[in-house]
Write an enzyme that holds these catalytic residues in place. Sequence first.
Site, short mmCIF file in Angstrom:
data_model
loop_
_atom_site.label_atom_id
_atom_site.label_comp_id
_atom_site.label_asym_id
_atom_site.label_seq_id
_atom_site.Cartn_x
_atom_site.Cartn_y
_atom_site.Cartn_z
N GLY A 17 0.81 -1.21 0.00
CA GLY A 17 0.00 0.00 0.00
C GLY A 17 0.85 1.26 0.00
O GLY A 17 2.08 1.19 0.09
N ASP A 18 0.18 2.40 -0.19
CA ASP A 18 0.84 3.72 -0.20
C ASP A 18 1.87 3.84 -1.31
O ASP A 18 2.85 4.58 -1.19
CB ASP A 18 1.53 4.02 1.16
CG ASP A 18 0.62 3.80 2.33
OD1 ASP A 18 -0.51 4.28 2.28
OD2 ASP A 18 1.04 3.12 3.29
N GLU A 19 1.67 3.12 -2.39
CA GLU A 19 2.67 3.10 -3.46
C GLU A 19 2.62 4.36 -4.33
O GLU A 19 3.49 4.58 -5.16
CB GLU A 19 2.47 1.88 -4.37
CG GLU A 19 2.67 0.53 -3.68
CD GLU A 19 1.36 -0.03 -3.14
OE1 GLU A 19 0.38 0.75 -3.05
OE2 GLU A 19 1.33 -1.23 -2.80
N GLY A 20 1.58 5.16 -4.12
CA GLY A 20 1.41 6.34 -4.99
C GLY A 20 0.34 6.08 -6.04
O GLY A 20 0.35 6.70 -7.11
N LYS A 21 -0.58 5.18 -5.73
CA LYS A 21 -1.68 4.87 -6.67
C LYS A 21 -2.49 6.12 -7.00
O LYS A 21 -2.91 6.30 -8.13
CB LYS A 21 -2.62 3.81 -6.08
CG LYS A 21 -1.97 2.47 -5.84
CD LYS A 21 -2.91 1.52 -5.15
CE LYS A 21 -3.28 1.94 -3.75
NZ LYS A 21 -2.17 1.99 -2.79
N LYS A 23 -1.61 9.17 -7.33
CA LYS A 23 -1.01 9.98 -8.38
C LYS A 23 -1.17 9.30 -9.75
O LYS A 23 -1.52 9.94 -10.73
CB LYS A 23 0.47 10.22 -8.10
CG LYS A 23 1.15 10.78 -9.33
CD LYS A 23 2.49 11.37 -9.15
CE LYS A 23 2.99 11.74 -10.54
NZ LYS A 23 4.33 12.29 -10.53
N ASN A 43 -10.18 3.99 5.19
CA ASN A 43 -8.83 3.92 5.74
C ASN A 43 -7.79 4.27 4.69
O ASN A 43 -6.68 4.60 4.99
CB ASN A 43 -8.52 2.55 6.33
CG ASN A 43 -8.71 1.42 5.34
OD1 ASN A 43 -9.28 1.63 4.26
ND2 ASN A 43 -8.26 0.24 5.68
N GLY A 45 -6.05 6.47 2.17
CA GLY A 45 -5.96 7.89 1.85
C GLY A 45 -5.06 8.10 0.65
O GLY A 45 -3.88 7.84 0.70
N HIS A 46 -5.65 8.52 -0.46
CA HIS A 46 -4.83 8.86 -1.62
C HIS A 46 -4.51 10.35 -1.56
O HIS A 46 -5.40 11.15 -1.29
CB HIS A 46 -5.61 8.64 -2.91
CG HIS A 46 -5.79 7.21 -3.27
ND1 HIS A 46 -4.78 6.28 -3.18
CD2 HIS A 46 -6.85 6.55 -3.75
CE1 HIS A 46 -5.23 5.12 -3.58
NE2 HIS A 46 -6.49 5.24 -3.93
N GLN A 226 -5.04 0.20 -0.84
CA GLN A 226 -4.02 -0.62 -0.17
C GLN A 226 -3.13 -1.34 -1.20
O GLN A 226 -3.05 -0.90 -2.33
CB GLN A 226 -4.64 -1.60 0.81
CG GLN A 226 -5.26 -0.95 2.02
CD GLN A 226 -6.77 -0.96 1.98
OE1 GLN A 226 -7.37 -1.71 1.23
NE2 GLN A 226 -7.38 -0.12 2.77
N THR A 303 -3.61 8.57 8.91
CA THR A 303 -3.35 8.50 10.34
C THR A 303 -2.09 9.26 10.76
O THR A 303 -1.88 9.48 11.96
CB THR A 303 -3.14 7.04 10.76
OG1 THR A 303 -2.07 6.51 9.97
CG2 THR A 303 -4.39 6.21 10.52
N GLY A 304 -1.24 9.63 9.82
CA GLY A 304 0.02 10.28 10.15
C GLY A 304 1.06 9.33 10.74
O GLY A 304 2.12 9.75 11.17
N LYS A 333 8.31 7.42 -6.94
CA LYS A 333 9.23 7.93 -5.93
C LYS A 333 10.70 7.59 -6.20
O LYS A 333 11.48 7.44 -5.26
CB LYS A 333 8.81 7.43 -4.54
CG LYS A 333 7.45 7.99 -4.11
CD LYS A 333 7.19 7.78 -2.66
CE LYS A 333 6.52 8.97 -2.03
NZ LYS A 333 6.32 8.87 -0.60
P1 GDP Z 1 -1.50 5.79 -2.41
O1 GDP Z 1 -2.44 5.46 -1.32
O2 GDP Z 1 -0.94 4.57 -3.06
O3 GDP Z 1 -2.03 6.79 -3.38
O4 GDP Z 1 -0.27 6.49 -1.76
P2 GDP Z 1 -0.23 7.74 -0.76
O5 GDP Z 1 -1.05 8.85 -1.28
O6 GDP Z 1 -0.42 7.30 0.64
O7 GDP Z 1 1.29 8.10 -0.82
C1 GDP Z 1 1.84 8.54 -1.90
C2 GDP Z 1 2.56 9.83 -1.55
O8 GDP Z 1 3.67 9.90 -2.34
C3 GDP Z 1 1.73 11.07 -1.88
O9 GDP Z 1 2.01 12.10 -0.98
C4 GDP Z 1 2.22 11.41 -3.26
O10 GDP Z 1 2.10 12.78 -3.57
C5 GDP Z 1 3.65 11.03 -3.16
N1 GDP Z 1 4.21 10.62 -4.44
C6 GDP Z 1 3.64 9.89 -5.43
N2 GDP Z 1 4.51 9.71 -6.44
C7 GDP Z 1 5.65 10.32 -6.06
C8 GDP Z 1 6.94 10.48 -6.66
O11 GDP Z 1 7.22 9.98 -7.73
N3 GDP Z 1 7.88 11.15 -5.94
C9 GDP Z 1 7.63 11.69 -4.72
N4 GDP Z 1 8.61 12.34 -4.10
N5 GDP Z 1 6.43 11.58 -4.13
C10 GDP Z 1 5.47 10.90 -4.79
#
Ligand code: GDP
Length: 430
Positions: A17-21, A23, A43, A45-46, A226, A303-304, A333
Amino acid sequence: MFDRERRTVVVVGAQWGDEGKGKLVDVIAERADWVVRYQGGANAGHTVHIGAKSFVLHQIPSGILHPGVRCAIGNGVVLDPDTLAQEIDELVEDGVDVEGRLYVSDRAHLVLPYHKLVDAESSASKEIGTTGRGIGPCYEDKAARRGVRVLDLRHPQRCRQLVERGVEHANARLAQMGSTKRVDVEVTVTLLERLAPRLLALSEDVGLMIHRARRQGAAVLLEGAQGSLLDVDHGTYPFVTSSNTTSGGAATGAGVAPTAIDAVLGVVKAYTTRVGNGPLPTEIEGALGEEVRRLGNEYGATTGRPRRCGWFDAVVVRYAARVNGLTGLAVTKLDVLDTLDELALCTGYDVDGELHTEFPGDITALEALEPCYQWMPGWKTPTSGARTLDDLPREARAYLDRVEELCETRIDFVSVGTRRDQIIGLDGRG
Ligand code: GDP
């Protein structure tokens, strides 16, 4: 991502999870007609950054930020009606037009105050490290055929009876857990009476809507929450979420046939993170782990909570590629790793001197292993300005080539920053 052959595309997280989906969905949604969430609840959060603004979306698909894209919350999602209403209000305040573009499956189950209380009081939830938003207890009620669905709101009397049953069960659970707290039927009924008109106005047979849209050639994006390693069947059980996060869940959770899915994009970070408890074989301990957390700003959107950080685990991603049938990877990232001297890629697990390259179902096996690392030189150059593969330093390209090779999956996108334009699209390479 969408072309003549690929009309229905799933985006899944291929790690924890939190992979940047968020974006990736945001970028791909530009060319979509529909974006549908298929599992999970509030739960997830994008985070999407547009200009100076950042939007954190918990339940509404991030496609809502593109005017003209229609969004739906599928039957597989457990919906928190209260936070949905708040989320809609916040979007409207920020100038996002939601009217007539957001639908909720009439079959989606509702997360109610008693689910949240049970979650908060449960020691099992604490051990797993859940977000305490009532998601698990709501899925439990769904499986036990005790749930309240959006469509039940059409029948206030029946809805009250269902709530009574749910409350009775929740109170029995609370007593069993040794909690002195109890829930009240009226609190939930009053909440539902207040929110029913808004929810019913959005409710639709989402599966049917998507079916009709597809027949007219619509581009449909099915958005997972996730990650694959948190899938209730394929993840690191019991440290998992309560739903199927993998692409099979996209079919059941959106009400779309598996044969309708044309492509599956797996989103992975260029390293690994995990929030909550449970195995993370490539976890980086000490100062370097802290450094990666700081560089990647690895704190949960909802949740921080600080996320645990690890090296890229190719065993995990190759497993996710198989279970999801990934047709491509999006590596996010990459820029976070810009300053590191060297980087490790996990190519296998050493268990008592034996090399394992397949991810085990038994997580006790993960406790005893030593990751096998291939070390690669860092690129020590900023990558956030790169827009083509050629703009990337040689070492970064070598790193990505090795990721592609180890995961046996081509890379379609490389993300090098939080903004929409900070992406390299490799989709369409021959
Ligand atoms: P999600 O639930 O998979 O969408 O992931 P999150 O939103 O929890 O976490 C992704 C975080 O990484 C967000 O704050 C995005 O803005 C950030 N993010 C996504 N892609 C990139 C990237 O290529 N580089 C950086 N530095 N941040 C990124």
